[in-house]
Design an enzyme around this catalytic site. Structure first.
Site, PDB file in Angstrom:
ATOM      1  CB  SER A  16       0.483   3.696   4.680  1.00  0.00           C
ATOM      2  OG  SER A  16       1.693   4.060   5.302  1.00  0.00           O
ATOM      3  CE1 TYR A  58       2.005   6.561   0.272  1.00  0.00           C
ATOM      4  CE2 TYR A  58       2.441   6.711   2.625  1.00  0.00           C
ATOM      5  CZ  TYR A  58       2.282   5.944   1.482  1.00  0.00           C
ATOM      6  OH  TYR A  58       2.392   4.579   1.541  1.00  0.00           O
TER       7      TYR A  58
HETATM    8  N1  LIG Z   1       6.988   0.482   0.813  1.00  0.00           N
HETATM    9  C1  LIG Z   1       6.504   1.029   1.896  1.00  0.00           C
HETATM   10  O1  LIG Z   1       7.236   1.415   2.820  1.00  0.00           O
HETATM   11  C2  LIG Z   1       5.002   1.157   2.091  1.00  0.00           C
HETATM   12  C3  LIG Z   1       4.523   1.414   3.391  1.00  0.00           C
HETATM   13  C4  LIG Z   1       3.168   1.550   3.569  1.00  0.00           C
HETATM   14  C5  LIG Z   1       2.292   1.422   2.504  1.00  0.00           C
HETATM   15  N2  LIG Z   1       2.783   1.172   1.258  1.00  0.00           N
HETATM   16  C6  LIG Z   1       1.816   1.082   0.174  1.00  0.00           C
HETATM   17  O2  LIG Z   1       1.901  -0.196  -0.429  1.00  0.00           O
HETATM   18  C7  LIG Z   1       1.496  -0.117  -1.800  1.00  0.00           C
HETATM   19  C8  LIG Z   1       2.569  -0.751  -2.671  1.00  0.00           C
HETATM   20  O3  LIG Z   1       3.773  -0.025  -2.448  1.00  0.00           O
HETATM   21  P1  LIG Z   1       5.236  -0.581  -2.844  1.00  0.00           P
HETATM   22  O4  LIG Z   1       6.095  -0.299  -1.695  1.00  0.00           O
HETATM   23  O5  LIG Z   1       5.116  -1.957  -3.384  1.00  0.00           O
HETATM   24  O6  LIG Z   1       5.584   0.491  -3.961  1.00  0.00           O
HETATM   25  P2  LIG Z   1       6.237   0.312  -5.423  1.00  0.00           P
HETATM   26  O7  LIG Z   1       6.550   1.704  -5.847  1.00  0.00           O
HETATM   27  O8  LIG Z   1       7.297  -0.718  -5.369  1.00  0.00           O
HETATM   28  O9  LIG Z   1       5.025  -0.271  -6.267  1.00  0.00           O
HETATM   29  C9  LIG Z   1       3.901   0.504  -6.626  1.00  0.00           C
HETATM   30  C10 LIG Z   1       3.413   0.026  -7.971  1.00  0.00           C
HETATM   31  O10 LIG Z   1       2.223   0.758  -8.302  1.00  0.00           O
HETATM   32  C11 LIG Z   1       2.294   1.103  -9.661  1.00  0.00           C
HETATM   33  N3  LIG Z   1       1.475   2.291  -9.897  1.00  0.00           N
HETATM   34  C12 LIG Z   1       1.690   3.544  -9.435  1.00  0.00           C
HETATM   35  N4  LIG Z   1       0.753   4.375  -9.894  1.00  0.00           N
HETATM   36  C13 LIG Z   1      -0.094   3.629 -10.662  1.00  0.00           C
HETATM   37  C14 LIG Z   1      -1.223   3.927 -11.424  1.00  0.00           C
HETATM   38  N5  LIG Z   1      -1.734   5.170 -11.495  1.00  0.00           N
HETATM   39  N6  LIG Z   1      -1.846   2.927 -12.080  1.00  0.00           N
HETATM   40  C15 LIG Z   1      -1.352   1.665 -12.029  1.00  0.00           C
HETATM   41  N7  LIG Z   1      -0.256   1.328 -11.350  1.00  0.00           N
HETATM   42  C16 LIG Z   1       0.371   2.303 -10.666  1.00  0.00           C
HETATM   43  C17 LIG Z   1       3.762   1.363  -9.947  1.00  0.00           C
HETATM   44  O11 LIG Z   1       4.070   1.259 -11.320  1.00  0.00           O
HETATM   45  C18 LIG Z   1       4.428   0.299  -9.088  1.00  0.00           C
HETATM   46  O12 LIG Z   1       4.668  -0.886  -9.815  1.00  0.00           O
HETATM   47  C19 LIG Z   1       1.265   1.377  -2.080  1.00  0.00           C
HETATM   48  O13 LIG Z   1      -0.107   1.674  -1.985  1.00  0.00           O
HETATM   49  C20 LIG Z   1       2.031   2.050  -0.959  1.00  0.00           C
HETATM   50  O14 LIG Z   1       1.542   3.344  -0.673  1.00  0.00           O
HETATM   51  C21 LIG Z   1       4.116   1.021   1.030  1.00  0.00           C
END
Ligand SMILES: NC(=O)c1ccc[n+]([C@@H]2O[C@H](COP(=O)([O-])OP(=O)(O)OC[C@H]3O[C@@H](n4cnc5c(N)ncnc54)[C@H](O)[C@@H]3O)[C@@H](O)[C@H]2O)c1
Length: 252
Positions: free
Chosen positions: A140, A153
């Site tokens: 991130s 985080y």
């Molecule tokens: N959305 C943002 O602003 C953002 C920014 C920077 C980084 N990220 C990172 O991108 C990645 C995806 O995020 P997103 O925005 O798509 O989030 P999201 O919440 O839409 O998707 C995350 C998915 O991970 C799954 N998950 C969570 N814990 C789990 C576990 N223990 N085992 C298996 N599956 C699990 C959830 O069920 C969900 O489907 C994450 O690592 C997040 O930290 C997101």
């Protein structure tokens, strides 16, 4: 590479689902891993609709046996693994450190750090068996700079950067590239959940946007396009890098 085999964790979420769809459009064979099986199944359906082959697999990425299980399931179904999007993550609470519980801190590390570590531990041997491949770990912008009220985080995402760098060095002569994707705030269910938590704490979530030079959130498809490039198209010499996709947020 024709019909590459890709494992996508967190494949039922916003960034994971957009990536599965784009991989499907490239004709990939995808194992969609998520703790939420219904969400993984929907992403697999969309990937097939886009032109790929895809199957859903329920697993908790922080459980050693379940991680070994998803790698085994992929090899049994598709004959191997060519690329790995190590992407599942959770945001944890919005709170200052004195109010951040130890249980929450440990849970965020369990999913975001142990989950990424276990994925690397079990997938690297599978890629070596295949003669090479690509890994993309999702960190991130919060893994490149500090973010207040998101200490667990932010610290966990810094740890993902460190794990990726170590993995890149360990695999550099194995025809395996390991890179770190660093999205900025992106419109997904995770961002909606952060908005709700900030509002609940009496804060103003619009302050997130004002800190992004582009003046808007990223879209999941923009993050996915970068992930697909790193998974399928990047040259072998591109390894050990942190790739920000953040509207200029971490521009020095
Ligand atoms: N959305 C943002 O602003 C953002 C920014 C920077 C980084 N990220 C990172 O991108 C990645 C995806 O995020 P997103 O925005 O798509 O989030 P999201 O919440 O839409 O998707 C995350 C998915 O991970 C799954 N998950 C969570 N814990 C789990 C576990 N223990 N085992 C298996 N599956 C699990 C959830 O069920 C969900 O489907 C994450 O690592 C997040 O930290 C997101």
């Amino acid at each position: 590479m024709s019909a590459p085999v890709v494992i996508v964790t967190g494949g039922g979420g916003g960034i994971g689902r957009a990536t599965c769809s784009q991989l499907g459009a490239r004709g990939a064979r995808i194992l969609v891993v998520d703790r939420d099986l219904a969400a993984a199944e929907e992403s697999a359906r969309l990937a097939r609709e886009a032109g790929g082959d895809a199957a859903a697999h329920a697993a908790d990425v922080s459980d050693d046996a379940q991680v070994a299980g998803y790698v085994r399931a992929c090899e049994e179904r598709f004959g191997g693994v060519d690329a790995f999007f190590n992407n599942a993550g959770i945001e944890g609470p919005i709170a200052q450190i004195p109010d951040y519980s130890l249980a929450d801190f440990e849970q965020v590390f369990r999913v975001n750090v142990t989950g990424v570590f276990l994925g690397l531990k079990h997938v690297i041997p599978a890629l070596r068996r295949r003669g090479g491949g690509a890994i993309v770990n999702t960190a991130s912008q919060a893994g490149l700079r500090g973010v207040g009220n998101l200490s667990g985080y932010s610290a966990s995402k810094h740890a993902v950067v460190g794990l990726s760098r170590a993995a890149a060095l360990e695999t550099a002569t194995d025809n395996i590239r390991v890179n770190t994707l660093c999205p900025g705030p992106t419109a997904t269910p995770m961002m909606e959940s952060i908005h709700t938590a900030v509002l609940g704490a009496g804060g103003d979530p619009s302050s997130f946007v004002t800190r992004i030079p582009a003046g808007r959130y990223g879209r999941a498809d923009e993050i996915a396009t970068t992930a697909v490039f790193l998974l399928l198209d990047a040259p072998a010499f591109l390894t050990g890098a942190e790739v920000p996709v953040d509207g200029g947020m971490t521009t020095p």
